[in-house]
Scaffold this active site. Sequence first.
Site, PDB file in Angstrom:
ATOM      1  N   ARG A 194      78.510 -24.020  51.922  1.00 42.51           N
ATOM      2  CA  ARG A 194      78.834 -24.175  53.342  1.00 42.51           C
ATOM      3  C   ARG A 194      77.631 -24.398  54.242  1.00 42.51           C
ATOM      4  O   ARG A 194      76.552 -23.864  53.990  1.00 42.51           O
ATOM      5  CB  ARG A 194      79.591 -22.926  53.829  1.00 42.51           C
ATOM      6  CG  ARG A 194      80.946 -22.787  53.175  1.00 42.51           C
ATOM      7  CD  ARG A 194      81.625 -21.475  53.514  1.00 42.51           C
ATOM      8  NE  ARG A 194      82.974 -21.448  52.979  1.00 42.51           N
ATOM      9  CZ  ARG A 194      83.281 -21.187  51.710  1.00 42.51           C
ATOM     10  NH1 ARG A 194      82.322 -20.908  50.853  1.00 42.51           N
ATOM     11  NH2 ARG A 194      84.533 -21.216  51.304  1.00 42.51           N
ATOM     12  N   HIS A 232      81.135 -28.173  50.744  1.00 46.71           N
ATOM     13  CA  HIS A 232      81.048 -29.050  49.567  1.00 46.71           C
ATOM     14  C   HIS A 232      80.957 -30.540  49.902  1.00 46.71           C
ATOM     15  O   HIS A 232      81.616 -31.378  49.282  1.00 46.71           O
ATOM     16  CB  HIS A 232      82.253 -28.796  48.658  1.00 46.71           C
ATOM     17  CG  HIS A 232      82.241 -27.441  47.995  1.00 46.71           C
ATOM     18  ND1 HIS A 232      81.099 -26.708  47.808  1.00 46.71           N
ATOM     19  CD2 HIS A 232      83.245 -26.684  47.469  1.00 46.71           C
ATOM     20  CE1 HIS A 232      81.391 -25.560  47.203  1.00 46.71           C
ATOM     21  NE2 HIS A 232      82.694 -25.520  46.987  1.00 46.71           N
ATOM     22  N   HIS A 271      81.240 -27.718  39.844  1.00 41.72           N
ATOM     23  CA  HIS A 271      82.267 -26.745  40.228  1.00 41.72           C
ATOM     24  C   HIS A 271      83.267 -26.490  39.097  1.00 41.72           C
ATOM     25  O   HIS A 271      84.475 -26.371  39.335  1.00 41.72           O
ATOM     26  CB  HIS A 271      82.979 -27.253  41.485  1.00 41.72           C
ATOM     27  CG  HIS A 271      83.509 -26.178  42.373  1.00 41.72           C
ATOM     28  ND1 HIS A 271      84.588 -25.385  42.018  1.00 41.72           N
ATOM     29  CD2 HIS A 271      83.128 -25.758  43.593  1.00 41.72           C
ATOM     30  CE1 HIS A 271      84.834 -24.544  43.012  1.00 41.72           C
ATOM     31  NE2 HIS A 271      83.964 -24.746  43.975  1.00 41.72           N
ATOM     32  N   ASP A 331      83.321 -14.276  46.154  1.00 40.06           N
ATOM     33  CA  ASP A 331      83.076 -15.655  46.591  1.00 40.06           C
ATOM     34  C   ASP A 331      81.764 -15.625  47.368  1.00 40.06           C
ATOM     35  O   ASP A 331      81.710 -15.889  48.557  1.00 40.06           O
ATOM     36  CB  ASP A 331      84.243 -16.142  47.474  1.00 40.06           C
ATOM     37  CG  ASP A 331      84.215 -17.656  47.683  1.00 40.06           C
ATOM     38  OD1 ASP A 331      83.254 -18.294  47.210  1.00 40.06           O
ATOM     39  OD2 ASP A 331      85.149 -18.170  48.321  1.00 40.06           O
ATOM     40  N   GLU A 348      78.478 -21.455  40.190  1.00 41.77           N
ATOM     41  CA  GLU A 348      77.869 -22.637  40.799  1.00 41.77           C
ATOM     42  C   GLU A 348      76.402 -22.357  41.094  1.00 41.77           C
ATOM     43  O   GLU A 348      76.083 -21.637  42.040  1.00 41.77           O
ATOM     44  CB  GLU A 348      78.602 -22.977  42.103  1.00 41.77           C
ATOM     45  CG  GLU A 348      80.101 -23.156  41.960  1.00 41.77           C
ATOM     46  CD  GLU A 348      80.840 -22.898  43.278  1.00 41.77           C
ATOM     47  OE1 GLU A 348      80.471 -23.495  44.304  1.00 41.77           O
ATOM     48  OE2 GLU A 348      81.788 -22.091  43.288  1.00 41.77           O
TER      49      GLU A 348
HETATM   50  C1  GLA Z   1      83.825 -22.647  46.556  1.00 46.25           C
HETATM   51  C2  GLA Z   1      83.940 -21.801  47.741  1.00 46.25           C
HETATM   52  C3  GLA Z   1      85.272 -21.155  47.791  1.00 46.25           C
HETATM   53  C4  GLA Z   1      86.380 -22.171  47.669  1.00 46.25           C
HETATM   54  C5  GLA Z   1      86.194 -22.952  46.424  1.00 46.25           C
HETATM   55  C6  GLA Z   1      87.196 -24.055  46.285  1.00 46.25           C
HETATM   56  O1  GLA Z   1      83.420 -22.022  45.443  1.00 46.25           O
HETATM   57  O2  GLA Z   1      82.915 -20.854  47.859  1.00 46.25           O
HETATM   58  O3  GLA Z   1      85.405 -20.439  48.983  1.00 46.25           O
HETATM   59  O4  GLA Z   1      86.366 -23.029  48.777  1.00 46.25           O
HETATM   60  O5  GLA Z   1      84.913 -23.541  46.392  1.00 46.25           O
HETATM   61  O6  GLA Z   1      88.492 -23.598  46.448  1.00 46.25           O
END
Ligand code: GLA
Length: 389
Positions: A115, A140, A215, A288, A354
């Site tokens: 982000r 992304h 991803h 996350d 990731e």
């Molecule tokens: C990333 C983001 C998540 C989500 C996924 C896709 O890993 O950090 O919050 O948006 O991609 O669903």
Amino acid sequence: MKKHIYPGFFSLTIGILAFYGCQQPSEKKMASGKAGLEKTVFGRLPDGRNADLYTLRNEKGMEVKITNYGGTIVSCTAPDRNGTYADVVLGCDSLAGYLRGTPYFGALVGRYGNRIAKGKFTLDGVTYSLATNNIGNHLHGGITGFDKVLWTASAVENSGANPALKLTYLSKDGEEGYPGNLPVEVVYTLQSDNALKIEYTATTDKKTVVNLTNHAYFNLADAGKSDILGHELLLKAGRFLPVDSTLIPTGELRPVAGTPFDFTRSFKIGARINDSTDTQIRYGLGYDHCWVFDSPGGSLTEPFATLYEPGSGRLLEVLTTEPAIQFYSGNFLDGTVTGKGGLLYRHRTGLCLETEHYPDSPNRPEFPSTVLNPGETYRTTTVYRFSVK
Ligand code: GLA
């Protein structure tokens, strides 16, 4: 586009490809054979261009399928403790599945993985505005990120026991709001030791920001039939980046000790994932977040992340030159995306590791820089190595 077929491997390859082209068996014992790379048509894009499917295979029988649409890993097999190779990633059977939309299944992500707050950043006094495609933030690479473009693919010559696929894409000046023409190259190599190496390079003709990753959603038990909560994770990271309620880092690097974010020794993912007393778990709806490696930068000799699935014995080690990793526990999977064999991927049936620079670095001068200047080459490598324990 060059087609590589190795003598003696021809009939086996064609047979397997014909079978795999229309369905993805969940489990199949692979005969060992010669390493190679094979190409078939995957499907047609709305603009009439074909996307292809490349199968990389090593002598042990591990097989990775990659389409040049989004540079996407479609399937990836790995052995269990009985030597049975099975798919360990989420994905779709056909190009149509990817075109319908997936949450970045297996895709190359860019120009900026993760982000950027409010889709804005400033370089040399110029403010750039990007798409805000995720609750007011940029995620992304935007609306049409690198996951949704057709890459130019070619087999790497003379790669022998380590078949390799080179993907290139020119991201034009202004694409998705980013400055600079950015030629990008990604090389996927399936090594003879059952490791998938991904090498990223990029250059620019104008100062810009870059943060590339893949991803892939892993499920070492059954490629997404069951959840990943029993997988055990170890991250050599004593700190992570707390986020606000929109998942933008606050700027703090917080010690993981005493929190559900402590994976400095192996923990079952499910053990603390629903700890609603933890604000960060609540904001992430689980995991996350970005973990900061203790000794970042340049080490491809030891894994920074280790994922183990006790049922199958499958082990995945992640080695990277990147300083950090986003561990995303598939919290947004909700059974609405149809995957391979018609499987509906339910909540937390896949997880992403990731490798990356920190989210929102363009707005955080104190974070390691993601700026790329003309004359410099962006270069990172990540290795996903499969074995058993
Ligand atoms: C990333 C983001 C998540 C989500 C996924 C896709 O890993 O950090 O919050 O948006 O991609 O669903």
